[in-house]
Design a protein around this motif. Structure first.
Motif, short mmCIF file in Angstrom:
data_model
loop_
_atom_site.label_atom_id
_atom_site.label_comp_id
_atom_site.label_asym_id
_atom_site.label_seq_id
_atom_site.Cartn_x
_atom_site.Cartn_y
_atom_site.Cartn_z
N THR A 66 -118.80 56.46 42.51
CA THR A 66 -119.17 56.46 41.09
C THR A 66 -119.95 57.73 40.74
N VAL A 67 -120.92 58.07 41.61
CA VAL A 67 -121.72 59.28 41.37
C VAL A 67 -120.79 60.50 41.36
N GLN A 68 -119.82 60.51 42.25
CA GLN A 68 -118.89 61.64 42.33
C GLN A 68 -118.07 61.77 41.04
N THR A 69 -117.69 60.63 40.47
CA THR A 69 -116.89 60.64 39.25
C THR A 69 -117.74 61.12 38.06
N VAL A 70 -118.99 60.65 38.02
CA VAL A 70 -119.84 60.96 36.86
C VAL A 70 -120.45 62.36 36.96
N VAL A 71 -121.07 62.65 38.10
CA VAL A 71 -121.68 63.98 38.30
C VAL A 71 -121.25 64.55 39.65
N PRO A 72 -120.05 65.15 39.71
CA PRO A 72 -119.45 65.58 40.99
C PRO A 72 -120.35 66.53 41.80
N ALA A 73 -120.95 67.50 41.12
CA ALA A 73 -121.75 68.49 41.86
C ALA A 73 -122.96 67.83 42.52
N HIS A 74 -123.55 66.86 41.83
CA HIS A 74 -124.71 66.15 42.35
C HIS A 74 -124.35 65.37 43.61
N LEU A 85 -118.43 60.24 51.04
CA LEU A 85 -117.29 60.82 50.32
C LEU A 85 -116.29 61.44 51.28
N GLY A 86 -116.72 61.75 52.49
CA GLY A 86 -115.82 62.31 53.48
C GLY A 86 -115.37 63.72 53.12
N ASP A 87 -114.20 64.11 53.59
CA ASP A 87 -113.74 65.48 53.38
C ASP A 87 -112.92 65.63 52.09
N GLY A 88 -112.84 64.58 51.31
CA GLY A 88 -112.15 64.69 50.03
C GLY A 88 -110.64 64.52 50.11
N THR A 89 -110.11 64.25 51.31
CA THR A 89 -108.67 64.10 51.43
C THR A 89 -108.20 62.71 50.99
N LYS A 90 -109.12 61.75 50.96
CA LYS A 90 -108.75 60.42 50.49
C LYS A 90 -109.90 59.82 49.68
N SER A 91 -109.58 58.82 48.90
CA SER A 91 -110.61 58.20 48.07
C SER A 91 -111.67 57.54 48.94
N PRO A 92 -112.96 57.70 48.58
CA PRO A 92 -114.01 57.04 49.37
C PRO A 92 -113.90 55.51 49.33
N LEU A 93 -113.12 55.01 48.39
CA LEU A 93 -112.97 53.55 48.31
C LEU A 93 -111.86 53.05 49.25
N LYS A 94 -111.09 53.98 49.81
CA LYS A 94 -110.06 53.59 50.77
C LYS A 94 -110.74 53.52 52.14
N ASP A 95 -111.65 52.55 52.23
CA ASP A 95 -112.55 52.49 53.37
C ASP A 95 -112.49 51.11 54.00
N TRP A 96 -112.68 51.04 55.31
CA TRP A 96 -112.57 49.78 56.04
C TRP A 96 -113.50 48.72 55.48
N LEU A 97 -114.77 49.11 55.28
CA LEU A 97 -115.76 48.11 54.81
C LEU A 97 -115.49 47.65 53.38
N VAL A 98 -114.97 48.55 52.55
CA VAL A 98 -114.64 48.16 51.16
C VAL A 98 -113.59 47.05 51.18
N PHE A 99 -112.56 47.22 52.00
CA PHE A 99 -111.51 46.21 52.09
C PHE A 99 -112.02 44.92 52.74
N GLU A 100 -112.89 45.09 53.71
CA GLU A 100 -113.45 43.91 54.38
C GLU A 100 -114.29 43.09 53.40
N VAL A 101 -115.08 43.76 52.56
CA VAL A 101 -115.92 43.04 51.60
C VAL A 101 -115.06 42.38 50.52
N LEU A 102 -113.99 43.07 50.09
CA LEU A 102 -113.06 42.43 49.14
C LEU A 102 -112.50 41.16 49.76
N GLY A 103 -112.17 41.23 51.05
CA GLY A 103 -111.70 40.04 51.76
C GLY A 103 -112.75 38.95 51.79
#
Lengths: 193, 201
Positions: A66-74, A85-103
């Motif tokens: 969210t911070v990246q979307t609103v204020v990327p430089a920050h 955020l990682g290296d920017g090659t994939k969305s930070p939401l494409k993450d193991w824990l994000v999917f686990e919590v959705l589950g």
């Protein structure tokens, strides 16, 4: 219909509705049975993926994204956000824990529906107002979020997972969690008891 | 069997996300079954009237710990490939104290608040909002805290390694302590539950 017949019918209806209420909210499982199930899920995570469970990390990914979307430089200039955020090659939401919590949200809902426990409500003791409870929930959430980040994990990632893996810091963390909660329990008694 | 399967390349990143979702379902399911979607049930732990938090948590810990120990002993799982989060002793202890305070004030921890919200508890939603704010606050003050955050770094160290005792002995001791805790906990629970009832009447 005679009065006595009416009474019998009424009794029957009452018994039926009582049975329905009983079905509507089943009792919780025995803690050892639920714990065994939870332990087997954790063991499955170790065996299949090679890591344990977690929760707070998913919220960090959400915040960082969210911070990246609103204020990327920050976001990129702050090493805490940058880590998620990682290296920017994939969305930070494409993450193991994000999917686990959705589950986990789905799993909680499934269990709640099956046991007749999905119901709009507020969890509190009888001595506090709903507004007061919301205030404490919000403040407690803020403190929890801050503490979980400082500790590099929460009850799931550190205490449960790190506990089962015998991590030194995780055990220190677990003892501290109980210590912190018991130390403040007296002051919070009006909220819960 | 070569486990952890993911670390041995049995499937890729995308499949691992599906596995994450399925494992998450199990996680949330058992948390809800235990009654952990209820802040009152969770916080009863801190008033000794219902020690389900301790019982569920330690049953889960010993189940996973003993299971992993046996699988590794049988040569089915490579324990060195299971990720142990590194120890930063002081910041983790301080973080734990803060988190414990947040637990008894707010009524949940992050995982259980998801289950609370999923089962319609409004305070669970409010709590989730609080967590988000707390993480933003942490992120914003992080530049000031990073020195402390990275202090007392000890690497991926386990209790058996730190104290120089064999893994199996520590597993055995944890099981013993947990069983002792279960017995003692049930006794304490009965005493305090009776006291709470007396106070109400």
């Amino acid at each position: 219909m005679a009065a006595s017949e009416k009474a019998v019918v009424l009794d029957e209806v009452r018994a039926q509705s009582k049975a329905r209420v009983a079905r509507e909210a089943q009792p919780y499982w025995n803690p050892y049975v639920a714990g065994l199930g939870l332990g087997l899920v954790l063991l499955a995570a170790f065996v299949v993926i090679g890591r344990g469970l977690g929760a707070s990390g998913a919220f960090s990914s959400l915040v960082a994204a969210t911070v990246q979307t609103v204020v990327p430089a920050h976001a990129t200039s702050n090493s805490f956000y940058a880590e998620y955020l990682g290296d920017g090659t994939k969305s930070p939401l494409k993450d193991w824990l994000v999917f686990e919590v959705l589950g986990a949200i789905a799993g909680g809902f499934i269990s709640g529906i099956l046991a007749g426990r999905v119901k709009k409500g507020v969890e509190k003791g009888p001595r506090i107002s709903v507004g007061g409870r919301f205030g404490f929930a919000f403040v407690g959430g803020i403190i929890m979020g801050f503490g979980a980040k400082l500790a590099r994990g929460c009850t799931s990632g550190q205490a449960l997972t790190g506990g089962a893996l015998l991590g030194l810091g995780s055990w220190a963390f677990m003892l501290a969690v109980f210590g912190g909660a018991y130390a403040l329990a007296y002051f919070m008694r009006r909220q819960w008891t | 069997m070569n486990a952890p399967f993911f670390k041995f390349g049995l499937f890729g990143d995308d499949v691992s996300l599906i596995v994450a979702f399925v494992i998450g379902i199990g996680f949330g399911f058992f948390l809800e079954r235990a009654g952990f979607g209820s802040a009152r049930k969770l916080c009863a732990q801190f008033y000794f009237t219902d020690l389900a938090v301790f019982k569920v948590m330690f049953t889960a810990i010993i189940t996973a710990m003993v299971g992993l120990f046996w699988l590794s002993w049988a040569g089915l799982v490579d324990l060195s490939l299971v990720y142990v989060s590194p120890t930063y002793l002081i910041p983790q202890t301080v973080g734990g104290l803060i988190l414990g305070a947040g637990f008894v004030i707010g009524g949940y921890c992050p995982g259980t608040s998801c289950v609370a919200a999923a089962t319609g508890k409004l305070d669970g939603f409010v709590y989730l909002g609080g967590i988000i704010v707390g993480i933003v606050v942490f992120g914003e003050v992080f530049p000031l805290l990073s020195g402390f955050y990275d202090s007392t770094a000890m690497g991926q160290i386990t209790i058996p390694e730190y104290f120089g005792i064999s893994y199996g002995i520590v597993v055995f001791l944890v099981v013993l302590v947990a069983i002792g805790g279960f017995a003692g906990g049930s006794w304490v629970e009965k005493k305090f539950a009776a006291k709470a009832k007396e106070a109400q009447s």
